[in-house]
Design a protein around this motif. Structure first.
Motif, PDB file in Angstrom:
ATOM      1  N   VAL A 137      43.189  74.471  30.451  1.00 24.18           N
ATOM      2  CA  VAL A 137      41.841  73.932  30.289  1.00 24.18           C
ATOM      3  C   VAL A 137      41.558  72.933  31.402  1.00 24.18           C
ATOM      4  O   VAL A 137      42.250  71.918  31.533  1.00 24.18           O
ATOM      5  CB  VAL A 137      41.676  73.242  28.922  1.00 24.18           C
ATOM      6  N   ASN A 161      35.894  70.750  29.422  1.00 29.07           N
ATOM      7  CA  ASN A 161      35.151  71.145  28.224  1.00 29.07           C
ATOM      8  C   ASN A 161      33.950  70.216  28.099  1.00 29.07           C
ATOM      9  O   ASN A 161      33.610  69.533  29.072  1.00 29.07           O
ATOM     10  CB  ASN A 161      36.036  71.135  26.976  1.00 29.07           C
ATOM     11  N   GLU A 162      33.310  70.156  26.924  1.00 33.09           N
ATOM     12  CA  GLU A 162      32.108  69.336  26.826  1.00 33.09           C
ATOM     13  C   GLU A 162      32.392  67.842  26.857  1.00 33.09           C
ATOM     14  O   GLU A 162      31.478  67.039  27.028  1.00 33.09           O
ATOM     15  CB  GLU A 162      31.335  69.686  25.552  1.00 33.09           C
ATOM     16  N   GLN A 214      31.453  70.142  32.818  1.00 33.11           N
ATOM     17  CA  GLN A 214      31.254  69.800  31.414  1.00 33.11           C
ATOM     18  C   GLN A 214      30.032  70.528  30.886  1.00 33.11           C
ATOM     19  O   GLN A 214      28.962  70.447  31.480  1.00 33.11           O
ATOM     20  CB  GLN A 214      31.058  68.289  31.252  1.00 33.11           C
ATOM     21  N   LYS A 262      31.399  74.935  25.557  1.00 31.42           N
ATOM     22  CA  LYS A 262      32.129  75.788  26.489  1.00 31.42           C
ATOM     23  C   LYS A 262      33.426  75.127  26.944  1.00 31.42           C
ATOM     24  O   LYS A 262      33.540  73.902  26.959  1.00 31.42           O
ATOM     25  CB  LYS A 262      31.265  76.121  27.714  1.00 31.42           C
ATOM     26  N   THR A 263      34.384  75.947  27.321  1.00 32.09           N
ATOM     27  CA  THR A 263      35.661  75.464  27.844  1.00 32.09           C
ATOM     28  C   THR A 263      35.959  76.203  29.138  1.00 32.09           C
ATOM     29  O   THR A 263      35.962  77.444  29.186  1.00 32.09           O
ATOM     30  CB  THR A 263      36.804  75.700  26.839  1.00 32.09           C
ATOM     31  N   SER A 296      34.523  75.939  21.872  1.00 30.94           N
ATOM     32  CA  SER A 296      34.690  74.491  21.951  1.00 30.94           C
ATOM     33  C   SER A 296      36.165  74.112  21.841  1.00 30.94           C
ATOM     34  O   SER A 296      36.931  74.753  21.115  1.00 30.94           O
ATOM     35  CB  SER A 296      33.907  73.800  20.825  1.00 30.94           C
ATOM     36  N   THR A 297      36.551  73.092  22.571  1.00 31.80           N
ATOM     37  CA  THR A 297      37.897  72.539  22.452  1.00 31.80           C
ATOM     38  C   THR A 297      37.789  71.021  22.431  1.00 31.80           C
ATOM     39  O   THR A 297      36.789  70.455  22.874  1.00 31.80           O
ATOM     40  CB  THR A 297      38.794  72.969  23.636  1.00 31.80           C
TER      41      THR A 297
END
Length: 392
Positions: free
Chosen positions: A242, A245-246, A256, A260-261, A281-282
């Protein structure tokens, strides 16, 4: 980016049976009240996310509970139908003990497909607990392996089943299992997870010559290269690191974006770009770690943003994470701390402050160039995302 690599007995309460069934409100792994008791965490996470097995009505997963033969037959049907409840109509069986049973149509379908057989005397024993070998045999046939050709029927079926199950990888992570004993929901999840990632069996008839010179037709097993995951779910298993992410983005490595990732894939499968944003999402603490996902690529695009993630992104067991708070003599203490955790930094280790890259390490964490005297009091997270002992 440098070095960023990597399934109850009917005789029990009826609510137990309902717990085997996947529903729209089924809990995810992190919601299970007994998640700390689950051994095969990745497997349970994924099969619940895929809609194959659901939690129990009390909010738990019930990892140590056993599964009856009827319920396992249903799980096979749901797996083959891509995690969705199959439409089986009013299929019936000739078994005397399954007439009117809640799982009769599932059992009938599995009989029709050669996946299951009776216990003798025209009975199936739907309420009997399924054993490891029985479950493995069902899954082997579901994956495409021929009962007669492989010798997984008849008097020696269990020995043959266990041998083939080991070869195919159904017992991966279950090396200490007693295959004659009742299967737990925890173990069932691992076995189904293994089956999803196993190659499908296929057979073809090829001409040959017998010992007396006659032309004969021989059946041979062929490896298709296709997995049950690909066949039933039209999905592939991917792993990657990763990058954003957001909540945060590693400087210069991703964007960002809510929901989403951004992931850098390891060995990206055909149909997907090696890097891109997935619609999943993560959490913040997933940045820099390796995740595993089951993904349906778009038929007309290799863009990750157009792929469908089945369930959630799961933290991979390849991550080795160490966290400490730096002190005045942080550099030396960090070196000792990392050594205690079987970790080390090297010249490819990337150092970030609030996700903004500062520098690449010198190869010696006792020096002050990556860690200055101003680091005192800061929480430091060291991530080895491919379990090679080197902090990435």
């Amino acid at each position: 980016m440098n070095n960023l690599k990597r399934v109850l007995s009917v005789g029990m309460a009826s609510t137990m049976v309902l717990g085997m069934m996947a529903t729209a409100s089924a809990a995810s792994f992190n919601d299970f009240t007994d998640k700390d008791e689950i051994v095969n965490k990745d497997a349970v996470s994924m099969v619940t996310e895929l809609g194959i097995i659901a939690g129990l009505p009390d909010g738990s997963y019930g990892a140590t509970q056993n599964i009856d033969r009827a319920s396992f037959a249903r799980l096979i049907c749901v797996t083959l139908n891509g995690g969705k409840e199959p439409t089986l109509g009013n299929l019936t069986t000739s078994f005397t003990d399954t007439k009117g049973h809640w799982a009769e149509k599932y059992i009938a379908y599995c009989v029709q497909q050669g996946i299951i057989a009776g216990k003798g005397n025209n009975t199936f024993a739907p309420s009997a607990q399924v054993t490891g070998s029985e479950a493995a045999k069902m899954l082997l046939v579901a994956v495409g392996y021929n009962t007669t050709y492989e010798g997984i029927g008849g008097a020696t079926w269990q020995v043959s089943t266990d041998v083939l199950a080991n070869q195919v990888g159904l017992y991966k992570g279950l090396e200490t299992i007693n295959t004659s004993a009742a299967l737990t929901r925890d173990q069932a999840a691992q076995m189904i997870y293994n089956a999803l990632n196993a190659g499908m069996g296929k057979y073809e008839v090829v001409p040959g010559v017998s010992t007396n010179g006659q032309i004969v037709a021989n059946t041979q097993r062929q490896e298709t290269g296709e997995t049950l995951l690909e066949k039933a779910f039209k999905a592939v298993k991917v792993e990657g690191v990763v990058l954003a992410n957001e909540y945060a983005a590693l400087n210069g490595a991703g964007v960002q974006d809510e929901g989403k990732t951004y992931v850098q894939l390891n060995d990206a499968p055909k149909g997907l770009n090696s890097t891109g944003a997935f619609k999943v999402s993560t959490d913040l603490d997933m940045v820099g770690k390796t995740v595993t996902m089951f993904v349906q690529p778009d038929a007309n695009s290799t863009q990750t943003s157009k792929a469908v993630v089945l369930g959630n992104a799961l933290e991979s067991d390849t991550n080795n994470v160490a966290v400490l708070t730096a002190g005045k003599d942080s550099a030396k203490k960090i070196a000792d701390y990392l050594d205690d955790n079987n970790l080390k930094t090297n010249s490819s280790t990337e150092w970030y402050v609030n996700y903004a890259i500062r520098t690449t390490g010198s190869g010696d964490s006792t020096k002050n160039d990556p860690l200055t005297t101003n680091e005192a009091g800061k929480e430091l997270t060291f991530i080895d995302n491919n379990d090679d002992g080197v902090v990435d």
